[in-house]
Design an enzyme around this catalytic site. Structure first.
Site, PDB file in Angstrom:
ATOM      1  N   ASN A  53      29.918  78.286  20.991  1.00 14.01           N
ATOM      2  CA  ASN A  53      30.702  77.385  20.167  1.00 14.01           C
ATOM      3  C   ASN A  53      30.292  77.534  18.711  1.00 14.01           C
ATOM      4  O   ASN A  53      29.468  78.382  18.368  1.00 14.01           O
ATOM      5  CB  ASN A  53      30.528  75.935  20.652  1.00 14.01           C
ATOM      6  CG  ASN A  53      29.066  75.519  20.697  1.00 14.01           C
ATOM      7  OD1 ASN A  53      28.389  75.482  19.676  1.00 14.01           O
ATOM      8  ND2 ASN A  53      28.585  75.214  21.895  1.00 14.01           N
ATOM      9  N   ASP A 113      29.467  73.540  28.261  1.00 14.15           N
ATOM     10  CA  ASP A 113      29.666  72.809  29.514  1.00 14.15           C
ATOM     11  C   ASP A 113      29.747  73.747  30.707  1.00 14.15           C
ATOM     12  O   ASP A 113      29.385  73.367  31.826  1.00 14.15           O
ATOM     13  CB  ASP A 113      30.944  71.970  29.440  1.00 14.15           C
ATOM     14  CG  ASP A 113      30.829  70.838  28.431  1.00 14.15           C
ATOM     15  OD1 ASP A 113      29.752  70.217  28.369  1.00 14.15           O
ATOM     16  OD2 ASP A 113      31.803  70.591  27.701  1.00 14.15           O
ATOM     17  N   LYS A 144      27.903  96.308  29.741  1.00 12.45           N
ATOM     18  CA  LYS A 144      29.156  96.008  29.058  1.00 12.45           C
ATOM     19  C   LYS A 144      30.331  96.326  29.979  1.00 12.45           C
ATOM     20  O   LYS A 144      30.455  97.445  30.475  1.00 12.45           O
ATOM     21  CB  LYS A 144      29.264  96.816  27.771  1.00 12.45           C
ATOM     22  CG  LYS A 144      30.564  96.547  27.023  1.00 12.45           C
ATOM     23  CD  LYS A 144      30.685  97.396  25.779  1.00 12.45           C
ATOM     24  CE  LYS A 144      32.041  97.139  25.092  1.00 12.45           C
ATOM     25  NZ  LYS A 144      32.200  97.970  23.880  1.00 12.45           N
ATOM     26  N   PHE A 149      24.542  63.109  21.313  1.00 15.97           N
ATOM     27  CA  PHE A 149      25.625  63.284  20.348  1.00 15.97           C
ATOM     28  C   PHE A 149      26.944  63.418  21.099  1.00 15.97           C
ATOM     29  O   PHE A 149      26.993  63.985  22.197  1.00 15.97           O
ATOM     30  CB  PHE A 149      25.404  64.531  19.495  1.00 15.97           C
ATOM     31  CG  PHE A 149      24.510  64.305  18.301  1.00 15.97           C
ATOM     32  CD1 PHE A 149      25.010  64.399  17.014  1.00 15.97           C
ATOM     33  CD2 PHE A 149      23.177  63.990  18.470  1.00 15.97           C
ATOM     34  CE1 PHE A 149      24.196  64.178  15.910  1.00 15.97           C
ATOM     35  CE2 PHE A 149      22.347  63.767  17.392  1.00 15.97           C
ATOM     36  CZ  PHE A 149      22.871  63.871  16.097  1.00 15.97           C
ATOM     37  N   LYS A 168      30.237  57.773  27.104  1.00 15.79           N
ATOM     38  CA  LYS A 168      29.115  58.707  27.260  1.00 15.79           C
ATOM     39  C   LYS A 168      27.790  57.953  27.283  1.00 15.79           C
ATOM     40  O   LYS A 168      26.881  58.293  28.042  1.00 15.79           O
ATOM     41  CB  LYS A 168      29.130  59.732  26.128  1.00 15.79           C
ATOM     42  CG  LYS A 168      28.159  60.888  26.305  1.00 15.79           C
ATOM     43  CD  LYS A 168      28.414  61.973  25.263  1.00 15.79           C
ATOM     44  CE  LYS A 168      27.576  63.200  25.538  1.00 15.79           C
ATOM     45  NZ  LYS A 168      27.860  64.306  24.572  1.00 15.79           N
ATOM     46  N   LYS A 206      25.712  58.606  30.684  1.00 14.23           N
ATOM     47  CA  LYS A 206      24.506  59.424  30.533  1.00 14.23           C
ATOM     48  C   LYS A 206      23.228  58.594  30.544  1.00 14.23           C
ATOM     49  O   LYS A 206      22.124  59.152  30.524  1.00 14.23           O
ATOM     50  CB  LYS A 206      24.557  60.220  29.224  1.00 14.23           C
ATOM     51  CG  LYS A 206      25.848  60.981  28.976  1.00 14.23           C
ATOM     52  CD  LYS A 206      26.063  62.097  29.967  1.00 14.23           C
ATOM     53  CE  LYS A 206      27.297  62.907  29.563  1.00 14.23           C
ATOM     54  NZ  LYS A 206      27.612  63.971  30.518  1.00 14.23           N
TER      55      LYS A 206
END
Length: 412
Positions: free
Chosen positions: A222, A291, A301, A339, A353, A357
């Site tokens: 990300n 995730d 490869k 976060f 959350k 959590k």
């Protein structure tokens, strides 16, 4: 950095510690940089290294007792006014306590109290002494007063323990001293120091992205830059905490005084976090963890044409939930911060959350379109069981301080 000229004068103070022998290399390093050096020792220091050694190195009398130089009846004043920097290396817990309390019962401590030049200390002691709240409070007091502190290293100690408390290598101490000489604080300047309210606490922070391999060259990841996590680590260290930063791949320099544990995948990050959080007071999970990960990463490869089937259909499996795993195992008094990077319904999703959590605090922010990821500023809402606190746009360093303050308050 400007190299000091021979006109710079450094008074090296040596206290009663097994690491006193390293002060010989510190003296030589300062001399090689062109500094004039004098030495003052405590009586206990002379049990580890004979003053004759330092007299041979410096070609100067070695000062030990308040009344050992009849030609100079006010020796502590002449020494204090002679130097451009007073460097105490190694500095024992006892001497740190004397300096913090303003005690002056021997030549070294009396000289330190009278010295108008910058004071730098390099503490060295057993790991349990170093971690003791009393010592950390004394060290924090010195920092608040502008004393320059060379933080102790981690490693093998003379007693056989392995941990933080050993004296850094002489070259590193010399480098810090030369920096202080090259850029001394203005005589009339007020040194702005971070409060040492996290002294004695252990803080674990995750930062950056995780990288989940598809094959030997491709991966799933990300846009996280790691800036928020690194700002948190720098802020916690500046406030006196012992900081472990578990970092995915980023293009950032490690904050000073922070132990960095590099990882790549989510599973590596979880393993490092589980170990680091065993003794942590505060754990902040700022990393952007993938995730999902490819179920069957290739060790080579994958080639277009030959491996089209594998490239066209990449099976994904869930990664472990690091925040939930750590929060489920937290001890009483341990604070866990997560976060929530969202594009829609930011606060609502953050509150869900928080509950799912079992975290103590969720930092909610909106991401996308050049917001948050990779930026130096961020706007966030702090979500706790007691309510929401919406913060204005601010530099990430300032946001980090707010988050750390709230986390500390939750741990009371």
């Amino acid at each position: 950095m400007t190299e000091p000229s021979p006109s710079y004068r450094v008074l090296v103070g040596i206290t009663g510690c097994i690491a006193a022998y390293k002060a010989c290399e510190v003296v030589r390093g300062l001399q090689r940089a062109g500094c004039q050096v004098k030495v003052v020792m405590t009586e206990h220091a002379t049990r580890f290294v004979d003053p004759v050694t330092f007299r041979a190195l410096t070609h100067e009398k070695v000062a030990v007792g308040l009344f050992d130089d009849p030609s100079d009846p006010i020796h502590h004043i002449s020494l204090a006014e002679w130097c451009d920097l007073f460097l105490i290396v190694p500095c024992t817990a006892n001497v740190v306590a004397k300096l913090a309390c303003g005690l002056a019962d021997d030549l070294l401590s009396t000289t330190a109290l009278a010295c108008p030049a910058p004071l730098m200390v390099a503490p060295a002691m057993n790991m349990n002494m170093y971690a003791a709240p009393a010592f950390q409070d004394n060290l924090a007091a010195l920092r608040r007063r502008g004393v320059l502190v060379v933080d102790a290293d981690e490693g093998y100690q003379a007693c056989g323990d392995v941990g933080r408390g050993r004296l850094p290598e002489p070259d590193a101490i010399v480098a810090r001293a030369l920096e202080a000489l090259a850029d001394p604080p203005a005589a009339d300047a007020t040194r702005v120091l971070a409060p040492q309210d996290l002294a004695g606490l252990s803080v674990v922070i995750t930062a950056g992205p995780t990288v989940e391999p598809i094959d030997a060259v491709r991966f799933v990841s990300n846009h996280s830059s790691g800036k928020m996590g690194y700002a948190l680590a720098a802020g916690a260290a500046a406030r006196g905490a012992r900081v472990t930063l578990i970092s995915g791949p980023v293009a950032l320099d490690a904050p000073e005084g922070v132990q960095v544990v590099p990882v790549r995948t989510a599973r590596e990050m979880l393993e490092a976090a589980e170990e680091a959080c065993l003794g942590a007071n505060i754990a902040v999970f700022a990393a952007a963890v993938a995730d999902y990960r490819p179920a069957h990463p290739a060790d080579r490869k994958l080639k277009k044409g030959a491996d089209d089937a594998a490239l066209d259909h990449i099976e994904l499996v869930r990664n472990p939930d690091i925040l939930a795993t750590i929060a489920a195992a937290k001890r009483p008094g341990q604070v866990v911060v997560g976060f929530a990077a969202e594009t829609d319904d930011v606060v609502e999703n953050a509150r869900k959350k928080l509950a799912s959590k079992h975290a103590d605090l969720i930092v909610a922010n909106c991401v996308g379109d050049g917001v948050a990821f990779g930026q130096d500023d961020d706007q966030a809402t702090l979500v706790t069981a007691a309510g929401d606190e919406e913060l204005p746009l601010m530099p990430k360093a300032e946001l980090a301080d707010v988050i750390l303050t709230r986390a500390k308050e939750l741990g009371r």
